[in-house]
Write a protein that holds these residues in place. Sequence first.
Motif, PDB file in Angstrom:
ATOM      1  N   ASP A 140      36.564  46.545  36.347  1.00  0.00           N
ATOM      2  CA  ASP A 140      35.291  47.111  35.870  1.00  0.00           C
ATOM      3  C   ASP A 140      35.247  48.600  36.191  1.00  0.00           C
ATOM      4  O   ASP A 140      35.727  49.034  37.244  1.00  0.00           O
ATOM      5  CB  ASP A 140      34.100  46.437  36.565  1.00  0.00           C
ATOM      6  CG  ASP A 140      34.090  44.923  36.381  1.00  0.00           C
ATOM      7  OD1 ASP A 140      34.669  44.451  35.370  1.00  0.00           O
ATOM      8  OD2 ASP A 140      33.519  44.236  37.248  1.00  0.00           O
ATOM      9  N   ASN A 182      34.430  48.781  24.559  1.00  0.00           N
ATOM     10  CA  ASN A 182      34.672  48.037  25.807  1.00  0.00           C
ATOM     11  C   ASN A 182      35.806  48.665  26.627  1.00  0.00           C
ATOM     12  O   ASN A 182      36.527  47.988  27.341  1.00  0.00           O
ATOM     13  CB  ASN A 182      34.998  46.563  25.535  1.00  0.00           C
ATOM     14  CG  ASN A 182      34.834  45.704  26.787  1.00  0.00           C
ATOM     15  OD1 ASN A 182      33.953  45.976  27.605  1.00  0.00           O
ATOM     16  ND2 ASN A 182      35.669  44.708  26.942  1.00  0.00           N
ATOM     17  N   ARG A 212      34.451  51.513  41.188  1.00  0.00           N
ATOM     18  CA  ARG A 212      33.943  50.821  40.008  1.00  0.00           C
ATOM     19  C   ARG A 212      32.793  51.578  39.366  1.00  0.00           C
ATOM     20  O   ARG A 212      32.238  51.150  38.363  1.00  0.00           O
ATOM     21  CB  ARG A 212      33.475  49.406  40.394  1.00  0.00           C
ATOM     22  CG  ARG A 212      34.586  48.541  40.969  1.00  0.00           C
ATOM     23  CD  ARG A 212      35.642  48.193  39.909  1.00  0.00           C
ATOM     24  NE  ARG A 212      36.747  47.411  40.472  1.00  0.00           N
ATOM     25  CZ  ARG A 212      37.938  47.921  40.755  1.00  0.00           C
ATOM     26  NH1 ARG A 212      38.182  49.221  40.501  1.00  0.00           N
ATOM     27  NH2 ARG A 212      38.893  47.181  41.279  1.00  0.00           N
ATOM     28  N   LYS A 266      32.640  46.292  31.820  1.00  0.00           N
ATOM     29  CA  LYS A 266      33.215  45.135  32.519  1.00  0.00           C
ATOM     30  C   LYS A 266      34.526  44.673  31.872  1.00  0.00           C
ATOM     31  O   LYS A 266      34.681  44.741  30.659  1.00  0.00           O
ATOM     32  CB  LYS A 266      32.220  43.964  32.504  1.00  0.00           C
ATOM     33  CG  LYS A 266      30.834  44.298  33.030  1.00  0.00           C
ATOM     34  CD  LYS A 266      30.872  44.693  34.503  1.00  0.00           C
ATOM     35  CE  LYS A 266      29.448  44.964  35.012  1.00  0.00           C
ATOM     36  NZ  LYS A 266      29.467  45.518  36.393  1.00  0.00           N
ATOM     37  N   ASN A 267      35.425  44.207  32.724  1.00  0.00           N
ATOM     38  CA  ASN A 267      36.644  43.526  32.279  1.00  0.00           C
ATOM     39  C   ASN A 267      37.415  44.337  31.231  1.00  0.00           C
ATOM     40  O   ASN A 267      37.681  43.871  30.122  1.00  0.00           O
ATOM     41  CB  ASN A 267      36.283  42.137  31.724  1.00  0.00           C
ATOM     42  CG  ASN A 267      37.505  41.265  31.512  1.00  0.00           C
ATOM     43  OD1 ASN A 267      38.540  41.443  32.180  1.00  0.00           O
ATOM     44  ND2 ASN A 267      37.411  40.320  30.599  1.00  0.00           N
ATOM     45  N   LYS A 291      46.994  47.086  32.895  1.00  0.00           N
ATOM     46  CA  LYS A 291      47.673  45.807  32.634  1.00  0.00           C
ATOM     47  C   LYS A 291      48.966  45.641  33.418  1.00  0.00           C
ATOM     48  O   LYS A 291      49.369  44.509  33.700  1.00  0.00           O
ATOM     49  CB  LYS A 291      47.970  45.674  31.132  1.00  0.00           C
ATOM     50  CG  LYS A 291      46.757  45.375  30.274  1.00  0.00           C
ATOM     51  CD  LYS A 291      47.161  45.209  28.812  1.00  0.00           C
ATOM     52  CE  LYS A 291      45.967  44.757  27.959  1.00  0.00           C
ATOM     53  NZ  LYS A 291      46.322  44.659  26.515  1.00  0.00           N
ATOM     54  N   GLY A 331      40.577  43.142  29.228  1.00  0.00           N
ATOM     55  CA  GLY A 331      40.818  41.792  29.703  1.00  0.00           C
ATOM     56  C   GLY A 331      41.522  41.713  31.041  1.00  0.00           C
ATOM     57  O   GLY A 331      42.096  40.669  31.398  1.00  0.00           O
ATOM     58  N   THR A 332      41.488  42.809  31.799  1.00  0.00           N
ATOM     59  CA  THR A 332      42.223  42.843  33.067  1.00  0.00           C
ATOM     60  C   THR A 332      41.377  42.440  34.265  1.00  0.00           C
ATOM     61  O   THR A 332      41.893  42.325  35.380  1.00  0.00           O
ATOM     62  CB  THR A 332      42.744  44.279  33.319  1.00  0.00           C
ATOM     63  OG1 THR A 332      41.612  45.176  33.404  1.00  0.00           O
ATOM     64  CG2 THR A 332      43.676  44.726  32.202  1.00  0.00           C
ATOM     65  N   GLY A 333      40.070  42.284  34.049  1.00  0.00           N
ATOM     66  CA  GLY A 333      39.194  41.990  35.170  1.00  0.00           C
ATOM     67  C   GLY A 333      38.733  43.235  35.916  1.00  0.00           C
ATOM     68  O   GLY A 333      37.971  43.140  36.886  1.00  0.00           O
TER      69      GLY A 333
END
Length: 434
Positions: free
Chosen positions: A161, A149, A121, A153-154, A40, A157-159
């Motif tokens: 992966d 999570n 990734r 993916k994401n 973040k 919430g940072t985008g």
Amino acid sequence: MAGPLVLLRDLKPQVDDPRTRDLDWYVGQGGYKTAETVLKTKTPDDVIAEVKASGIRGRGGAGFPTGMKWSFVPKGDGPKYLLCNADEGEPGTFKDRLLLTQHPHQLIEGMIIAGFAFGARQGYVYIRGEFVIEAEIVRRAIAEAYAKNWLGKNLWGTGVDFDLHVYRGAGAYICGEETSLIESIEGKRGYPRLKPPFPAVYGAWGKPTVVNNVETLSAVPWILAKGGAQYAKIGTAKSAGTRLFSVSGHVNRPGVYEIPLGTPFTTILNDVCGGVSGGRKLKALITGGSSVPILTAAETEGLIFDFESPASKGTMLGSGGVIVMAEGTCMVRALMVLMRFYAHESCGQCTPCRDGTPWLANLTKMIETGQASMNEIELLMSVSKKMAGNTICPLADAAVMPAQSYATKFRDEFIAHLDGKGCPFPAWTFGEGH
């Protein structure tokens, strides 16, 4: 001995505690908070700079600076891979196995941060084939992280992966070498590759790849949480941080210990491990797994466990596999056991290794069983000289270094086997006491 711990919970021999492998336990210790904060608030360059500042060097054996290794990966889009080398096969080394079984989430968090640092990734934990239970523990931990999570993916919430998989090897020692590991994970026979190109440029499936050891990656969350400068304060100026040492052989308290680099060997032997077992005197020491040159008891005087002190005495810290040998140990028999191992594990790609390692195994057997003359000792040294540095990977050197050092430093003992037409020591003294 004092010093903060990075990887384990205390300085005692680690005992199996199944609670530490669960997600809830790890989260209760603040686990995954560092990865979330890093993703973040920091840039990949920030992470690499922090790891460089820590001074951490690879814990697999070569000791290459980790931050530098990550910085070699070309920037830009496109597939990149992070491979965790969990193919721990060096005789005398069993510290990664402990991290896999007791602290798998620490490793996963380290891999998330490492992948973010150089743009990977996809990650794989390449686990030694014999580590069936360890593989299941890591798979379970990965599933727990996916359920939150914190993998996939994401992330947070940072985008960003990051997917992580377990790949089990087939138990070949050679696949602990990084290019063999890459060949194996691609589904091919685990033959080492010629370098260059190096994996950072041309690795798994021809894409930029970083291969890091379990212990190295497991230290990353602490470094990012506390800061590289704090980590660099542990240990010495050139050997920063703590190190896991697998201590075995003739000691009263064998086990895995986390010890600040720069600690004197005598402290580890006497204060941590309770001294040589059976009240005997030290005869010889292996400092970093079976492939490094052996030290005599006299050579351990003033020995410091960092990267520099063993090198000054002609050996290496290697994988951190410490094997203590007491008086009464037959050095010819000990070498014979090691040479059998390397002959069995040679992949056969390079002639000097394919043919040389069985030669060394046969010669040491002849000396041990009284079927040799001085010619065999000289041939042992001659064959070793022709093998060293003449193969694609270091496996031949891994056999040569102990062969040459044992036959040189314990020459009188080798000759005693010739004079007495066999081993002068009682049977099975190598494992006596354990």
